[in-house]
Scaffold this motif. Structure first.
Motif, PDB file in Angstrom:
ATOM      1  N   CYS A 127       0.825  -1.204   0.000  1.00  0.00           N
ATOM      2  CA  CYS A 127       0.000   0.000   0.000  1.00  0.00           C
ATOM      3  C   CYS A 127       0.864   1.261   0.000  1.00  0.00           C
ATOM      4  O   CYS A 127       0.358   2.371  -0.080  1.00  0.00           O
ATOM      5  CB  CYS A 127      -0.929   0.003   1.217  1.00  0.00           C
ATOM      6  N   LEU A 157      -3.073  -0.249  -5.595  1.00  0.00           N
ATOM      7  CA  LEU A 157      -2.768  -0.557  -4.204  1.00  0.00           C
ATOM      8  C   LEU A 157      -3.327  -1.927  -3.826  1.00  0.00           C
ATOM      9  O   LEU A 157      -4.319  -2.388  -4.384  1.00  0.00           O
ATOM     10  CB  LEU A 157      -3.365   0.504  -3.280  1.00  0.00           C
ATOM     11  N   HIS A 158      -2.686  -2.581  -2.876  1.00  0.00           N
ATOM     12  CA  HIS A 158      -3.098  -3.893  -2.351  1.00  0.00           C
ATOM     13  C   HIS A 158      -2.980  -4.989  -3.416  1.00  0.00           C
ATOM     14  O   HIS A 158      -3.573  -6.066  -3.266  1.00  0.00           O
ATOM     15  CB  HIS A 158      -4.525  -3.851  -1.776  1.00  0.00           C
TER      16      HIS A 158
END
Length: 384
Positions: A98, A353-354
């Protein structure tokens, strides 16, 4: 200004953090690394153990003035990294996916700048917050008695946000990130043989009733003050077999709203609906609140300060793709401070992200640190 040597050292530090991620509530070694890196910067004092493993470095001018806090996050994610980089996570099943490793490094870069050129009044606090990913860290920090010593008048944070051009910042006054909460609903009946289901109390009919009823509480739509969304994320009923009529079930629902007050109302309604349905069916019903995030609401004056700092630096900014449905554990700091979150772009086609392939782009470090420094100096007047 950060030197080439600074950038080389900060990049290596960021990648070292990346190799050894720790998830929410377990950031002991990450906090130790941060404290060690802060030592040569000679902050006025360093507070540790805030709300768990939180760290705060104070750069105090010794003269009266406001307290300006800049926040980064300590924790990684329980996701296996697949980037293939030389600095790939060495911890199985965990990764800095992240960008929190980059956010921490931005604050350390800011610390170097403050050491070389202190502010003239007030104080700057570099806050390394624990447990952002599960929504528990900010509340734990703010509720820690030691936080009263550094309670900020202003609070700022930067989060890298893929989908925006490199170096471009999205921000706005008002809602940035929705409030969200996970609600686990457990239904307990009586298990029995599948040949005689009438001898048991099955949760299946109630599960079938609750899924559409919960979804109806929040159907999404425009991200205005009335926004509400319920997402069923997990359902489990009984055992994966054919000879047993189930006696228990669990439903996980994520609730999102634009305002904290609306969240309280929606959670109350969700609990009431589940209680009533369970009682009609003869089931015991219990609940667990998980991953509770407050809404992040940017203060108008703090947003203006950030925009003026970016204008002075020639950094492009706008209100692109805001507000966001996703949540951020920064809003709590805005309850008692003028706060603003900035979304810094790593590239329009950058890995989300992630994602197991995500890695923070090191070239963002001087941009983020530069924005923070300009905000600090605009508010606290640098010593010339």
């Amino acid at each position: 200004m950060l030197t080439n040597s600074d950038l080389i050292e900060l990049t290596e530090f960021r990648r070292d953090l990346h190799r050894f991620p720790e998830i929410s509530g377990e950031e002991e070694e990450t906090a130790r690394r941060i404290v060690a890196a802060l030592g040569p910067l000679n902050p006025t004092r360093v507070l540790t153990g805030l709300g768990g493993h939180g760290v705060a470095a104070v750069f105090d001018s010794g003269k009266e003035g406001p307290t300006v806090m800049f926040r980064a996050e300590l924790d990684g994610l329980p996701i296996e990294e697949l980037s293939g980089n030389a600095w790939v996570s060495q911890v199985p099943g965990k990764g800095h996916l992240c960008g929190h490793d980059g956010h921490m490094t931005m604050l350390l870069a800011l610390g170097r700048l403050l050491q070389r050129k202190p502010v003239a009044k007030g104080r700057v606090v570099l806050m390394f917050q624990p447990a952002e990913e599960d929504g528990s860290g900010a509340r734990a920090v703010v509720n820690d008695p030691a936080f009263e010593q550094i309670a900020p008048d202003w609070a700022f944070a930067i989060h890298n946000e893929p989908g925006r051009p490199f170096g471009h910042v999205s921000t706005r006054a008002g809602l940035i990130n929705c409030a969200s909460q996970g609600l686990a609903i457990r239904l307990k009946g009586v298990t029995t043989h599948a040949a005689t289901p009438e001898e048991g109390v099955s949760p299946v009919p109630v599960v079938a009733e609750l899924i559409p009823a919960l979804n109806a509480l929040g159907v999404g739509g425009e991200l205005d003050d009335a926004f509400r969304l319920v997402t069923i994320t997990h359902v489990h009923v009984g055992e994966p077999t054919f000879g047993i009529a189930p006696g228990d079930a669990v439903i996980h629902a994520t609730l999102r709203t634009a305002r904290d007050e609306a969240m309280e109302d929606m959670v109350s309604n969700a609990r009431r609906i589940a209680e009533e349905a369970g009682q009609r069916a003869g089931l015991r019903v219990s609940f667990e609140d998980c991953d509770v995030f407050a809404a992040s609401i940017n203060d108008a004056e703090a947003t203006r300060v950030a925009r003026e700092a970016m204008d002075a630096l020639g950094i492009s900014h706008g209100e692109d793709d805001l507000p966001m449905r996703a949540s951020e554990d920064f809003g709590v700091f805005g309850w008692n401070a003028k706060a603003a979150m900035l979304c810094l772009g790593p590239g329009e086609d950058y890995t989300p992200l992630h994602n197991p392939d995500f890695d923070f782009p090191d070239d963002l470090i001087p941009i983020g640190a530069g924005i923070f420094e300009r905000i600090a100096r605009d508010l606290l007047e640098a010593v010339e």
